[in-house]
Design a protein around this motif. Structure first.
Motif, PDB file in Angstrom:
ATOM      1  N   ALA A 146      11.686  36.868  17.877  1.00 48.69           N
ATOM      2  CA  ALA A 146      12.740  35.978  17.389  1.00 48.69           C
ATOM      3  C   ALA A 146      13.508  35.443  18.591  1.00 48.69           C
ATOM      4  O   ALA A 146      13.431  35.986  19.690  1.00 48.69           O
ATOM      5  CB  ALA A 146      13.685  36.727  16.453  1.00 48.69           C
ATOM      6  N   SER A 147      14.262  34.377  18.370  1.00 49.95           N
ATOM      7  CA  SER A 147      15.172  33.890  19.407  1.00 49.95           C
ATOM      8  C   SER A 147      16.570  33.813  18.810  1.00 49.95           C
ATOM      9  O   SER A 147      16.738  33.715  17.594  1.00 49.95           O
ATOM     10  CB  SER A 147      14.717  32.533  19.953  1.00 49.95           C
ATOM     11  OG  SER A 147      14.775  31.558  18.942  1.00 49.95           O
ATOM     12  N   ASP A 158      21.289  41.581   9.669  1.00 47.58           N
ATOM     13  CA  ASP A 158      19.914  42.074   9.604  1.00 47.58           C
ATOM     14  C   ASP A 158      19.189  41.392   8.458  1.00 47.58           C
ATOM     15  O   ASP A 158      19.801  40.905   7.517  1.00 47.58           O
ATOM     16  CB  ASP A 158      19.838  43.602   9.491  1.00 47.58           C
ATOM     17  CG  ASP A 158      20.229  44.135   8.123  1.00 47.58           C
ATOM     18  OD1 ASP A 158      20.787  43.376   7.319  1.00 47.58           O
ATOM     19  OD2 ASP A 158      19.982  45.305   7.861  1.00 47.58           O
ATOM     20  N   VAL A 159      17.880  41.332   8.601  1.00 48.13           N
ATOM     21  CA  VAL A 159      17.040  40.726   7.578  1.00 48.13           C
ATOM     22  C   VAL A 159      15.727  41.499   7.528  1.00 48.13           C
ATOM     23  O   VAL A 159      15.189  41.906   8.554  1.00 48.13           O
ATOM     24  CB  VAL A 159      16.807  39.218   7.865  1.00 48.13           C
ATOM     25  CG1 VAL A 159      16.061  39.001   9.152  1.00 48.13           C
ATOM     26  CG2 VAL A 159      16.106  38.531   6.709  1.00 48.13           C
ATOM     27  N   SER A 160      15.233  41.742   6.326  1.00 43.15           N
ATOM     28  CA  SER A 160      13.970  42.451   6.149  1.00 43.15           C
ATOM     29  C   SER A 160      12.821  41.529   6.530  1.00 43.15           C
ATOM     30  O   SER A 160      12.795  40.363   6.144  1.00 43.15           O
ATOM     31  CB  SER A 160      13.821  42.896   4.696  1.00 43.15           C
ATOM     32  OG  SER A 160      12.588  43.537   4.507  1.00 43.15           O
ATOM     33  N   THR A 161      11.849  42.063   7.287  1.00 42.49           N
ATOM     34  CA  THR A 161      10.716  41.249   7.723  1.00 42.49           C
ATOM     35  C   THR A 161       9.378  41.828   7.270  1.00 42.49           C
ATOM     36  O   THR A 161       8.328  41.406   7.733  1.00 42.49           O
ATOM     37  CB  THR A 161      10.724  41.068   9.255  1.00 42.49           C
ATOM     38  OG1 THR A 161      10.795  42.346   9.876  1.00 42.49           O
ATOM     39  CG2 THR A 161      11.911  40.219   9.691  1.00 42.49           C
ATOM     40  N   GLN A 210      14.697  42.696  11.258  1.00 42.05           N
ATOM     41  CA  GLN A 210      15.171  42.009  12.448  1.00 42.05           C
ATOM     42  C   GLN A 210      16.677  42.212  12.444  1.00 42.05           C
ATOM     43  O   GLN A 210      17.355  41.848  11.490  1.00 42.05           O
ATOM     44  CB  GLN A 210      14.822  40.510  12.397  1.00 42.05           C
ATOM     45  CG  GLN A 210      15.072  39.766  13.673  1.00 42.05           C
ATOM     46  CD  GLN A 210      14.060  40.115  14.753  1.00 42.05           C
ATOM     47  OE1 GLN A 210      12.888  40.297  14.486  1.00 42.05           O
ATOM     48  NE2 GLN A 210      14.525  40.192  15.980  1.00 42.05           N
ATOM     49  N   LYS A 211      17.200  42.848  13.470  1.00 42.52           N
ATOM     50  CA  LYS A 211      18.629  43.162  13.537  1.00 42.52           C
ATOM     51  C   LYS A 211      19.289  42.397  14.666  1.00 42.52           C
ATOM     52  O   LYS A 211      18.656  42.056  15.655  1.00 42.52           O
ATOM     53  CB  LYS A 211      18.837  44.660  13.771  1.00 42.52           C
ATOM     54  CG  LYS A 211      18.376  45.525  12.612  1.00 42.52           C
ATOM     55  CD  LYS A 211      18.689  46.987  12.880  1.00 42.52           C
ATOM     56  CE  LYS A 211      18.287  47.845  11.722  1.00 42.52           C
ATOM     57  NZ  LYS A 211      19.318  47.976  10.716  1.00 42.52           N
ATOM     58  N   THR A 254      19.165  40.662  19.579  1.00 46.27           N
ATOM     59  CA  THR A 254      18.343  40.777  18.389  1.00 46.27           C
ATOM     60  C   THR A 254      17.062  41.515  18.742  1.00 46.27           C
ATOM     61  O   THR A 254      16.527  41.359  19.840  1.00 46.27           O
ATOM     62  CB  THR A 254      18.016  39.413  17.739  1.00 46.27           C
ATOM     63  OG1 THR A 254      17.306  39.649  16.508  1.00 46.27           O
ATOM     64  CG2 THR A 254      17.184  38.523  18.625  1.00 46.27           C
ATOM     65  N   TYR A 255      16.608  42.353  17.809  1.00 45.56           N
ATOM     66  CA  TYR A 255      15.383  43.120  18.031  1.00 45.56           C
ATOM     67  C   TYR A 255      14.742  43.448  16.693  1.00 45.56           C
ATOM     68  O   TYR A 255      15.400  43.490  15.657  1.00 45.56           O
ATOM     69  CB  TYR A 255      15.661  44.399  18.827  1.00 45.56           C
ATOM     70  CG  TYR A 255      16.540  45.395  18.102  1.00 45.56           C
ATOM     71  CD1 TYR A 255      15.981  46.442  17.376  1.00 45.56           C
ATOM     72  CD2 TYR A 255      17.918  45.277  18.125  1.00 45.56           C
ATOM     73  CE1 TYR A 255      16.779  47.350  16.702  1.00 45.56           C
ATOM     74  CE2 TYR A 255      18.718  46.175  17.457  1.00 45.56           C
ATOM     75  CZ  TYR A 255      18.144  47.206  16.745  1.00 45.56           C
ATOM     76  OH  TYR A 255      18.945  48.096  16.061  1.00 45.56           O
TER      77      TYR A 255
END
Length: 126
Positions: free
Chosen positions: A52-53, A76-79, A86-87, A103-104
Motif C-alpha cells: 500500500a502507499s 485499519d481495513v480487512s484485506t 492493512q493498518k 501503514t503495514y
C-alpha cells in the motif's frame, strides 16, 4: 481505478481511501491499496496483496492531545477473509515537531512486513 480486466467478477482495482486522524483534528490521510477482483474477490474470499502507499497532510490547525501513545492505531481495513489487515499507526517525532504515519500489512511477506510511511510537519495555520 481498474488495473486488470476480469471476464468473470469485478476487475482488480486500486482503491484510494481517505480518513481523518480520529484523535488529531487537522490531519487527513490517503491510503492507496490493491483490491483483488475475479470470482473470489467478488465473493469476498480473495486475499488482497500486502502493499500500500500512504500520504498524510495537514488540512487545518493541529493541537496535540496532552498524551499521545506511540504506535497508536488510527485506521485499519480487512484485506482477507480472516487474519489479514492493512493498518495505519501514528507516532510523534518531538524533535522535528512532526506526526509520522506508518501503514503495514499484518501478514508477514518474505520475512518482512510491507510498509509505507508519511510525515506531517506541524505548521502554524491561518
Amino acid at each position: 481505478m481498474s488495473t486488470a480486466f476480469k471476464l468473470v467478477g469485478p476487475n482488480h482495482k486500486i482503491l484510494v481511501e481517505a480518513f481523518d486522524d480520529p484523535r488529531i483534528a487537522g490531519v487527513a490521510c490517503y491510503l492507496a491499496r490493491p483490491k483483488t477482483g475475479g470470482v473470489k474477490g467478488g465473493l469476498g474470499l480473495a486475499e488482497d496483496p500486502s502493499h500500500a502507499s500512504l500520504s498524510c497532510h495537514q488540512i487545518g490547525p493541529i493541537t496535540l492531545p496532552a498524551k499521545l501513545k506511540a504506535g497508536e492505531e488510527v485506521f485499519d481495513v480487512s484485506t482477507s477473509l480472516v487474519f489479514k489487515e492493512q493498518k495505519v499507526v501514528r507516532f510523534y517525532d518531538e524533535k522535528r515537531n512532526a506526526l509520522v504515519y506508518l501503514t503495514y500489512s499484518t501478514k508477514l511477506v518474505d520475512g518482512s512486513y510491507k510498509s509505507a510511511v508519511s510525515a506531517v510537519p506541524i505548521m502554524p495555520w491561518g
